[in-house]
Design a protein around this motif. Structure first.
Motif, short mmCIF file in Angstrom:
data_model
loop_
_atom_site.label_atom_id
_atom_site.label_comp_id
_atom_site.label_asym_id
_atom_site.label_seq_id
_atom_site.Cartn_x
_atom_site.Cartn_y
_atom_site.Cartn_z
N ALA A 1 -0.72 -0.61 -8.29
CA ALA A 1 0.55 -0.88 -7.60
C ALA A 1 0.46 -0.51 -6.13
O ALA A 1 0.90 -1.26 -5.25
CB ALA A 1 1.68 -0.13 -8.28
N ILE A 2 -0.11 0.65 -5.84
CA ILE A 2 -0.26 1.08 -4.45
C ILE A 2 -1.23 0.16 -3.71
O ILE A 2 -0.99 -0.23 -2.57
CB ILE A 2 -0.72 2.55 -4.39
CG1 ILE A 2 0.41 3.45 -4.90
CG2 ILE A 2 -1.14 2.94 -2.98
CD1 ILE A 2 0.00 4.89 -5.10
N TRP A 3 -2.32 -0.22 -4.35
CA TRP A 3 -3.31 -1.10 -3.74
C TRP A 3 -2.68 -2.44 -3.37
O TRP A 3 -2.89 -2.96 -2.27
CB TRP A 3 -4.49 -1.29 -4.69
CG TRP A 3 -5.58 -2.12 -4.11
CD1 TRP A 3 -6.57 -1.70 -3.28
CD2 TRP A 3 -5.80 -3.51 -4.32
NE1 TRP A 3 -7.39 -2.76 -2.97
CE2 TRP A 3 -6.94 -3.88 -3.59
CE3 TRP A 3 -5.13 -4.48 -5.05
CZ2 TRP A 3 -7.41 -5.17 -3.56
CZ3 TRP A 3 -5.63 -5.78 -5.03
CH2 TRP A 3 -6.74 -6.11 -4.29
N CYS A 4 -1.90 -3.03 -4.27
CA CYS A 4 -1.23 -4.31 -3.99
C CYS A 4 -0.28 -4.17 -2.81
O CYS A 4 -0.20 -5.06 -1.96
CB CYS A 4 -0.49 -4.80 -5.22
SG CYS A 4 -1.57 -5.41 -6.51
N GLY A 5 0.44 -3.07 -2.74
CA GLY A 5 1.35 -2.83 -1.62
C GLY A 5 0.61 -2.74 -0.30
O GLY A 5 1.06 -3.30 0.71
N VAL A 6 -0.51 -2.06 -0.29
CA VAL A 6 -1.30 -1.92 0.94
C VAL A 6 -1.87 -3.27 1.37
O VAL A 6 -1.84 -3.62 2.56
CB VAL A 6 -2.43 -0.89 0.74
CG1 VAL A 6 -3.43 -0.91 1.88
CG2 VAL A 6 -1.84 0.51 0.57
N VAL A 7 -2.36 -4.05 0.44
CA VAL A 7 -2.91 -5.37 0.77
C VAL A 7 -1.82 -6.27 1.34
O VAL A 7 -2.03 -6.94 2.36
CB VAL A 7 -3.57 -6.02 -0.47
CG1 VAL A 7 -3.87 -7.48 -0.23
CG2 VAL A 7 -4.84 -5.27 -0.83
N LEU A 8 -0.66 -6.30 0.72
CA LEU A 8 0.43 -7.13 1.23
C LEU A 8 0.89 -6.68 2.61
O LEU A 8 1.22 -7.50 3.47
CB LEU A 8 1.61 -7.12 0.26
CG LEU A 8 1.46 -8.00 -0.97
CD1 LEU A 8 2.65 -7.83 -1.90
CD2 LEU A 8 1.31 -9.46 -0.58
N ALA A 9 0.90 -5.38 2.85
CA ALA A 9 1.32 -4.87 4.15
C ALA A 9 0.31 -5.22 5.25
O ALA A 9 0.68 -5.34 6.41
CB ALA A 9 1.51 -3.36 4.08
N ALA A 10 -0.95 -5.41 4.89
CA ALA A 10 -2.00 -5.70 5.87
C ALA A 10 -2.09 -7.18 6.23
O ALA A 10 -2.72 -7.53 7.22
CB ALA A 10 -3.34 -5.21 5.35
N LEU A 11 -1.48 -8.05 5.45
CA LEU A 11 -1.57 -9.48 5.72
C LEU A 11 -0.71 -9.86 6.93
O LEU A 11 0.33 -9.25 7.17
CB LEU A 11 -1.11 -10.28 4.49
CG LEU A 11 -2.03 -10.20 3.29
CD1 LEU A 11 -1.39 -10.87 2.08
CD2 LEU A 11 -3.37 -10.84 3.59
N PRO A 12 -1.13 -10.87 7.70
CA PRO A 12 -0.39 -11.25 8.92
C PRO A 12 0.94 -11.92 8.59
O PRO A 12 0.99 -12.89 7.84
CB PRO A 12 -1.33 -12.21 9.63
CG PRO A 12 -2.19 -12.77 8.55
CD PRO A 12 -2.33 -11.68 7.52
N ARG A 13 2.00 -11.41 9.15
CA ARG A 13 3.34 -11.95 8.92
C ARG A 13 3.53 -13.25 9.68
O ARG A 13 2.88 -13.51 10.70
CB ARG A 13 4.41 -10.94 9.35
CG ARG A 13 4.36 -9.68 8.55
CD ARG A 13 4.87 -9.94 7.14
NE ARG A 13 4.51 -8.82 6.28
CZ ARG A 13 4.05 -8.95 5.07
NH1 ARG A 13 3.84 -10.13 4.56
NH2 ARG A 13 3.77 -7.90 4.33
N ALA A 14 4.46 -14.06 9.22
CA ALA A 14 4.76 -15.35 9.83
C ALA A 14 5.23 -15.15 11.27
O ALA A 14 5.97 -14.22 11.57
CB ALA A 14 5.83 -16.07 9.03
#
Length: 106
Positions: A15-28
């Motif tokens: 769960a923490i790993w998924c949150g970190v990956v999503l936070a690192a992706l470039p926002r629109a």
């Protein structure tokens, strides 16, 4: 007690790993192509883009969602209002996520 800690780690780590990956992706970004990922329980990506006043971009469809663009201001907000779950900047994502690196002509 150790087995409880191990079980907690097995549950919390993904769960923490998924949150970190999503936070690192470039926002629109405004005025740029957007990778639109819809909710699995809502309207399709095509419906969301059409409702927000955008159009699909690219020759190959991405693995998830759709790459879309609009010249009208506030496109990202309209996409969220239409039901998009995640919006990412398609120009900054790797080609395997977007079908091909998409760029607009200024």
């Amino acid at each position: 007690m150790r087995s409880f800690q191990a079980l907690l780690a097995l549950v919390l780590f993904p769960a923490i790993w998924c949150g970190v990956v999503l936070a690192a992706l470039p926002r629109a970004a405004e005025g740029r192509p957007v990778l639109v990922i819809p909710s699995p329980f809502g309207p399709s990506a095509d419906q969301i883009v059409a409702q927000a006043g955008g159009y699909p971009v690219g020759l190959r469809p991405p693995l998830v969602g759709i790459v879309a663009h609009s010249t009208l201001p506030g496109f990202a907000v309209r996409l969220q209002d239409a039901g998009a779950m995640v919006l990412l900047n398609a120009e900054r994502l790797p080609a395997f996520l977007c079908g091909a690196n998409v760029q607009t002509i200024p």
